[in-house]
Design an enzyme around this catalytic site. Structure first.
Site, PDB file in Angstrom:
ATOM      1  N   PRO A   2      23.166  81.757  -0.440  1.00  0.00           N
ATOM      2  CA  PRO A   2      24.161  81.963  -1.477  1.00  0.00           C
ATOM      3  C   PRO A   2      23.861  81.215  -2.741  1.00  0.00           C
ATOM      4  O   PRO A   2      23.640  80.010  -2.734  1.00  0.00           O
ATOM      5  CB  PRO A   2      25.407  81.362  -0.852  1.00  0.00           C
ATOM      6  N   GLU A   3      23.885  81.925  -3.813  1.00  0.00           N
ATOM      7  CA  GLU A   3      23.872  81.305  -5.131  1.00  0.00           C
ATOM      8  C   GLU A   3      25.245  81.584  -5.736  1.00  0.00           C
ATOM      9  O   GLU A   3      26.123  82.107  -5.058  1.00  0.00           O
ATOM     10  CB  GLU A   3      22.716  81.869  -5.975  1.00  0.00           C
TER      11      GLU A   3
END
Length: 295
Positions: A2-3
DNA sequence: CCGCGGGCCTGAGAGC
DNA sequence: TGCTCTCAGGCCCGCG
């Protein structure tokens, strides 16, 4: 996984199930996440209401009526799933997902509104930590994080100042959460591609002698904001682990122009002989870029 | 203070 | 089929 866009997608998916609801019961099935959860973790949560669910960089922040904030990070492979009582069809629908083995359902929040929120994380690089709201500003996990890239205050001046005098590469600089929050390997590559800047360029070259921004800094900030907006709109990028909270996939991986496209023709090159996207390794991570377009 | 490399974990996919 | 090897969206820590 996840960014920033994926974490924001998760936040938006969890908010309807969590905000305004009480944590009726909290199950800790494995406490050895990135850091071990304290023995009293569930106790400190149970009975309290989630008054708001926010995000800072790649962290989710659940504000609690107890005065604590639950600080959560998805690491590389973490995800949340929301189930509603009686929605057996939903459960069956996603039952086939191999990556969603119940063996990795480490923490389960049973909400007073009937929703169940499950944290799943095969690699256990994710983390949860309870912090008193009054001490949030001095929390070590958050203290040195740079500006939110989608905030109005983030501009070329700010990024140029953070990069001024830095001999490291632009790739490494943008990956550094102290300079700007929320970017990771994918969106750094994509932002540099959109800005037509080489990942190997020195970070200092987006600033003038006194740290003032130049045209490259302006292009880079525009590219960062644009790619993050586009990715959030698409529900993030699903490569391996990322899902929306309802189990559906994000779509932005179909819009990658450089990331994970080694050998593919550069989508920005003109003419018939398009340069192929190249893969190199910088500070131990893959970088994808077009050697012709990105200077 | 700064930048880099190692390490933390599991799983997927490639190659043999 | 099954083994081995490499790689993966992140970040803390210790080192020089």
């Amino acid at each position: 996984m996840p960014e920033l866009p994926e974490v924001e997608t998760v936040r938006r998916g969890l908010a309807p199930a969590m905000e305004g609801a009480r944590l009726a019961k909290v199950e800790v099935r494995r406490r050895d996440l990135r850091w071990p959860l304290p023995k009293n973790f569930a106790q400190r949560l149970e009975g309290h209401t989630v008054t708001g669910l926010g995000r800072r960089a790649k962290y989710l922040l659940a504000d609690l009526s107890s005065g604590d904030v639950l600080v959560m990070h998805l690491g590389m492979s973490g995800s949340f799933r929301v189930d509603h009582d009686g929605a057996k069809g939903v459960l069956a629908k996603y039952h086939h997902e191999k990556s969603k083995s119940p063996a990795h359902d480490h923490v389960v929040f049973h909400m007073s509104n009937g929703a169940t929120v499950t944290f799943n994380d095969p690699r256990r690089f994710g983390s949860m930590k309870l912090v008193a709201r009054s001490k949030l500003d001095s929390e070590p996990l958050l203290r040195s994080i740079g500006p939110e890239p989608l905030g109005n205050e983030f501009d070329a001046r700010m990024l140029a100042r953070a990069c001024a005098g830095k001999k490291t590469s632009l790739k490494a600089a943008l990956s550094d959460q102290r300079k700007v929050a929320g970017l990771g390997n994918i969106y750094v590559c994509e932002a540099l591609f959109r800005a037509r800047l080489s990942p190997k360029r020195l970070a200092s070259t987006i600033a003038g002698r006194n740290g003032e921004p130049n045209a490259r800094a302006a292009a880079l900030v525009d590219a960062i904001k644009a790619v993050l907006h586009d990715a959030i709109k698409a529900g993030g990028s699903s490569l391996r682990d990322h899902r929306r909270a309802d189990g559906s996939l994000g779509d932005f991986q179909h819009n990658f122009q450089a990331y994970d496209r080694e050998g593919a023709p550069c989508p920005a090159c003109k003419g018939k002989n398009k340069t192929k996207i190249k893969r190199i390794v910088q500070t131990g991570r893959s970088t994808f870029y077009c050697p012709s377009c990105q200077k």
